[in-house]
Design a protein around this motif. Structure first.
Motif, short mmCIF file in Angstrom:
data_model
loop_
_atom_site.label_atom_id
_atom_site.label_comp_id
_atom_site.label_asym_id
_atom_site.label_seq_id
_atom_site.Cartn_x
_atom_site.Cartn_y
_atom_site.Cartn_z
N UNK A 229 11.24 9.06 39.05
CA UNK A 229 12.03 8.84 40.25
C UNK A 229 12.82 7.53 40.18
N UNK A 230 12.18 6.47 39.71
CA UNK A 230 12.84 5.16 39.68
C UNK A 230 13.50 4.83 38.34
N UNK A 231 13.10 5.51 37.30
CA UNK A 231 13.61 5.18 35.97
C UNK A 231 14.73 6.12 35.51
N UNK A 232 14.81 7.31 36.10
CA UNK A 232 15.76 8.29 35.61
C UNK A 232 15.28 8.90 34.31
N UNK A 233 16.15 9.63 33.64
CA UNK A 233 15.76 10.36 32.44
C UNK A 233 16.53 9.84 31.24
N UNK A 234 15.87 9.83 30.12
CA UNK A 234 16.47 9.29 28.90
C UNK A 234 17.45 10.30 28.31
N UNK A 235 18.58 10.44 29.02
CA UNK A 235 19.58 11.41 28.60
C UNK A 235 20.93 11.01 29.20
N UNK A 236 22.04 11.20 28.49
CA UNK A 236 23.35 10.83 29.04
C UNK A 236 23.70 11.57 30.32
N UNK A 237 23.22 12.81 30.48
CA UNK A 237 23.51 13.58 31.69
C UNK A 237 22.61 13.09 32.83
N UNK A 238 23.15 12.95 34.03
CA UNK A 238 22.37 12.38 35.13
C UNK A 238 21.49 13.40 35.85
N UNK A 239 20.54 12.87 36.57
CA UNK A 239 19.76 13.60 37.58
C UNK A 239 19.13 14.89 37.07
N UNK A 240 19.34 16.00 37.80
CA UNK A 240 18.65 17.25 37.47
C UNK A 240 19.03 17.76 36.08
N UNK A 241 20.28 17.50 35.65
CA UNK A 241 20.67 17.93 34.30
C UNK A 241 19.84 17.22 33.25
N UNK A 242 19.68 15.91 33.43
CA UNK A 242 18.86 15.15 32.50
C UNK A 242 17.42 15.61 32.50
N UNK A 243 16.91 15.98 33.69
CA UNK A 243 15.53 16.46 33.79
C UNK A 243 15.35 17.76 33.01
N UNK A 244 16.26 18.71 33.21
CA UNK A 244 16.18 19.99 32.49
C UNK A 244 16.29 19.79 30.98
N UNK A 245 17.25 18.98 30.58
CA UNK A 245 17.56 18.88 29.15
C UNK A 245 16.54 18.07 28.37
N UNK A 246 15.77 17.24 29.05
CA UNK A 246 14.71 16.52 28.35
C UNK A 246 13.38 17.29 28.39
N UNK A 247 13.08 17.90 29.53
CA UNK A 247 11.80 18.62 29.64
C UNK A 247 11.83 19.94 28.87
N UNK A 248 12.96 20.66 28.94
CA UNK A 248 13.07 21.96 28.26
C UNK A 248 13.89 21.87 26.96
N UNK A 249 13.85 20.71 26.33
CA UNK A 249 14.70 20.51 25.15
C UNK A 249 14.40 21.48 24.01
N UNK A 250 13.19 22.00 23.95
CA UNK A 250 12.83 22.92 22.87
C UNK A 250 13.23 24.36 23.17
N UNK A 251 13.58 24.64 24.41
CA UNK A 251 13.91 26.03 24.77
C UNK A 251 15.27 26.13 25.47
N UNK A 252 16.15 25.17 25.18
CA UNK A 252 17.49 25.16 25.76
C UNK A 252 18.50 25.66 24.74
N UNK A 253 19.36 26.56 25.16
CA UNK A 253 20.39 27.10 24.27
C UNK A 253 21.78 26.77 24.81
N UNK A 254 22.76 26.91 23.93
CA UNK A 254 24.15 26.66 24.33
C UNK A 254 24.75 27.91 24.94
#
Length: 437
Positions: A229-254
């Motif tokens: 909540x206070x640190x954000x996600x270690x990803x260039x995309x902000x907020x919910x996008x960063x959350x999805x792309x870091x948590x589901x990084x192994x099952x994300x497709x283009x």
């Protein structure tokens, strides 16, 4: 026995099969994807021959959104109904006060899911820690809540795959499950964020979701979000996008750019093939504000400039697609909600009407000049600024020529009347005892 099995399965409230099986494929088609799953979580081979496997569409909305947000959503829904009239549309809806809008949604056969997120306070804290200069999402509390509502989609929908759309999207062409290809995602699929050539999944404005997998991991995903909540996600995309792309990084497709085309991408051939247009960053009124010299928010300046200066033809065609759907909802609502000054709202409306009538946009600048000329001259508009923004000299503005011509005509008429009076009217007789001075 196979026939009995088929009819028994048809009567059950929920069906789970194997997408490779013809038996299962028919069951899924009969249910239109609702409450039907396939445990192998891949495509349906029969889909290429039998294009009846639709993909449900889901939106999220909160009544706390900005005023333009509601009309953007209405326009997007209207575009679905114009292109794919029978496709299922769902919405996670937060709020109870706007009964008129809720009735409008029901009239468009939208399935409403009452959504009261328990994590709302934590997400607002995250917004306050965010940097508005990096993302426009942090500027508005209601809009920020709306974009996070998508994390609860798996708790409401009962289908194998769903396509989540932001409210600033427009459907251009119909599509089915077959158009997403054979190798469907086990988690989420997203397209490019800003640069067309970047094939890294990054923009959640259009997201293909594997609902069973997201439902299975929802609890862990929520814990992960709350820990950032206070640190954000270690990803260039902000907020919910960063959350999805870091948590589901192994099952994300283009996801192909055809499902998430941006107006500022100067790629004509892909635009012609695209299914979904996404006003990512600048919205239609932002482009119009930029044309009027009003500028865009700091986070949008570069994309506004990129669209108008480098891709004017596609921005024009995108505005035409939007205008057609928008004006079918309410001819004046979007421009009235976007601009307080009457002259600016009139220019916005005039431009919508001109591009809707000329969707090929062979000359965007001419359409802008026509729209400018349609606004009465007594209404204040930065006409010279608009022409300069287009990179044209004001000497080429028909408005200026008409003004000069009009002033010349008025001048000649005034001079003619003056001379006529001097010639035709006899001089007044002098009174006795007076002298002319």
């Amino acid at each position: 026995w196979a026939l009995i099995d088929f009819y028994v399965c048809k009567t059950l409230p929920t069906f789970v099969g194997n997408s490779v099986s013809t038996f299962s494929a028919i069951q899924i088609a009969l249910r239109d994807g609702h409450k039907s799953y396939w445990y192998n979580s891949q495509s349906i081979p029969l889909q290429d021959l039998w294009k009846v496997f639709s993909v449900p569409i889901v939106y999220t909305y909160t009544e706390l959104s900005a005023a333009t947000g509601k009309h953007l959503l209405q326009t997007s829904i209207e575009s679905v109904r114009q292109v794919m009239p029978n496709n299922k549309i769902h919405i996670l809806y937060h709020g109870t006060n706007d009964t008129v809008f809720r009735s409008w949604l029901l009239s468009r056969n939208v399935i409403l899911h009452e959504h009261n997120p328990t994590w709302r306070d934590q997400i607002e804290t995250m917004r306050l820690y965010g940097n508005p200069k990096k993302s426009h999402l942090f500027l508005h509390s209601g809009n920020y809540l709306g974009t996070w509502q998508r994390i609860d989609i798996p708790l409401f929908l009962e289908t194998e795959y769903v396509l989540q759309l932001d409210s600033d999207t427009i459907i251009r062409k119909p599509f089915t499950l077959a158009d997403f290809g054979l190798n469907l995602t086990h988690g989420v699929a997203m397209s490019s964020e800003v640069n067309f050539d970047d094939t890294t999944p990054s923009n959640a404005g259009v997201t293909l979701m594997n609902v069973p997998n997201l439902r299975h991991t929802h609890s862990e995903f929520m814990d992960y979000i709350m820990s950032h909540v206070k640190t954000g996600f270690d990803h260039p995309c902000p907020s919910d996008q960063g959350a999805y792309l870091t948590f589901y990084n192994q099952s994300t497709q283009f996801l192909s750019q055809k499902f998430n085309f941006k107006p500022y991408w100067n790629v004509n051939d892909v635009f012609r093939q695209s299914y979904i247009l996404h006003f990512h960053g600048p919205k239609p009124h932002d482009y119009i504000r930029f044309i009027m010299g009003k500028g865009c928010d700091n986070a949008l300046k570069s994309l506004c400039s990129r669209g108008i200066n480098l891709s004017p033809h596609l921005v024009c065609q995108s505005l035409a697609v939007f205008a057609k759907a928008s004006m079918s909802v309410d001819r004046h609502a979007y421009c009235s909600a976007s601009f307080i000054v009457p002259a600016q709202a009139m220019f916005c409306q005039s431009l919508f009407e001109h591009v809707a009538e000329n969707p090929t946009c062979t000359d965007f600048y001419s359409l802008i000049r026509d729209s400018l000329d349609a606004v009465p001259s007594y209404m204040k508009l930065p006409r010279a600024v608009i022409m300069k923004r287009l990179g044209l000299s004001t000497s080429y503005s028909r408005y200026l020529w008409f003004s000069i011509y009009g002033a010349t005509v008025v001048g000649w008429v005034s001079a003619a009347i003056f001379l006529y009076r001097r010639v035709s009217m006899p001089p007044k007789k002098q009174r006795k005892g007076t002298s002319a001075i």
